[in-house]
Design a protein around this motif. Structure first.
Motif, PDB file in Angstrom:
ATOM      1  N   TYR A   1      -6.158   4.283   3.228  1.00  0.00           N
ATOM      2  CA  TYR A   1      -5.323   5.230   3.897  1.00  0.00           C
ATOM      3  C   TYR A   1      -5.950   6.114   4.927  1.00  0.00           C
TER       4      TYR A   1
ATOM      5  N   CYS B   1       0.722  -1.150  -0.161  1.00  0.00           N
ATOM      6  CA  CYS B   1      -0.017   0.149   0.003  1.00  0.00           C
ATOM      7  C   CYS B   1       0.809   1.276  -0.251  1.00  0.00           C
ATOM      8  N   SER B   2       1.900   1.143   0.113  1.00  0.00           N
ATOM      9  CA  SER B   2       2.722   2.432   0.544  1.00  0.00           C
ATOM     10  C   SER B   2       4.418   2.220   0.074  1.00  0.00           C
TER      11      SER B   2
ATOM     12  N   LEU C   1      -7.629   0.652  -3.237  1.00  0.00           N
ATOM     13  CA  LEU C   1      -7.548   0.833  -1.818  1.00  0.00           C
ATOM     14  C   LEU C   1      -7.998   2.105  -1.299  1.00  0.00           C
ATOM     15  N   GLU C   2      -8.256   3.226  -2.191  1.00  0.00           N
ATOM     16  CA  GLU C   2      -8.723   4.360  -1.531  1.00  0.00           C
ATOM     17  C   GLU C   2     -10.264   4.317  -1.457  1.00  0.00           C
TER      18      GLU C   2
ATOM     19  N   ILE D   1       1.877   7.239  -0.390  1.00  0.00           N
ATOM     20  CA  ILE D   1       1.269   6.429  -1.214  1.00  0.00           C
ATOM     21  C   ILE D   1       1.825   5.850  -2.406  1.00  0.00           C
ATOM     22  N   ALA D   2       1.967   4.385  -2.533  1.00  0.00           N
ATOM     23  CA  ALA D   2       2.370   4.094  -3.976  1.00  0.00           C
ATOM     24  C   ALA D   2       1.325   3.989  -5.121  1.00  0.00           C
ATOM     25  N   ILE D   3       1.649   4.911  -5.976  1.00  0.00           N
ATOM     26  CA  ILE D   3       0.592   4.834  -7.258  1.00  0.00           C
ATOM     27  C   ILE D   3       0.744   3.697  -8.117  1.00  0.00           C
ATOM     28  N   THR D   4      -0.038   2.664  -8.061  1.00  0.00           N
ATOM     29  CA  THR D   4      -0.294   1.420  -8.435  1.00  0.00           C
ATOM     30  C   THR D   4      -1.667   1.274  -9.210  1.00  0.00           C
TER      31      THR D   4
ATOM     32  N   THR E   1      -4.283   1.553  -6.465  1.00  0.00           N
ATOM     33  CA  THR E   1      -4.430   2.700  -5.814  1.00  0.00           C
ATOM     34  C   THR E   1      -5.888   2.920  -5.570  1.00  0.00           C
ATOM     35  N   GLN E   2      -6.880   3.270  -6.737  1.00  0.00           N
ATOM     36  CA  GLN E   2      -8.013   3.664  -6.359  1.00  0.00           C
ATOM     37  C   GLN E   2      -8.847   2.558  -5.541  1.00  0.00           C
TER      38      GLN E   2
END
Length: 86
Positions: free
Chosen positions: A59, A16-17, A53-54, A44-47, A50-51
């Motif tokens: 987060y 996640c990070s 996880l948001e 935050i790791a942009i992968t 990411t969306q």
């Protein structure tokens, strides 16, 4: 004066990070001495995930944990331990 970042985690170790170690070198205005502060920086790791996880508020939950829960643990333990974000 200077901040030095080094990546702390390798691929696949933290999903996640991104984790970095930072060393802040500065001059203390109080003592007029050069000082050093070691920090752990989590971003935050942009992968592609990411969306997702948001959407799960991962987060937000993590932020609440670091800024609220750990600080309350310090109070409950009461021995001067420092866990929370600074």
């Amino acid at each position: 004066k200077k901040i030095i970042f080094t990546e702390s985690n390798g691929g696949g170790e933290n999903y996640c990070s991104k984790i970095y170690r930072a060393k802040a070198l500065y001059r203390s205005s109080k003592h007029q001495l050069d000082e050093e502060l070691a920090l752990i920086v989590k971003s935050i790791a942009i992968t592609p995930a990411t969306q997702f996880l948001e959407d799960l508020a991962v987060y937000l939950r993590e932020k609440i944990f670091y800024f609220d829960v750990l600080g309350k643990l310090e109070i409950l333990i009461g021995d001067g331990s420092k866990f929370g974000a600074k």
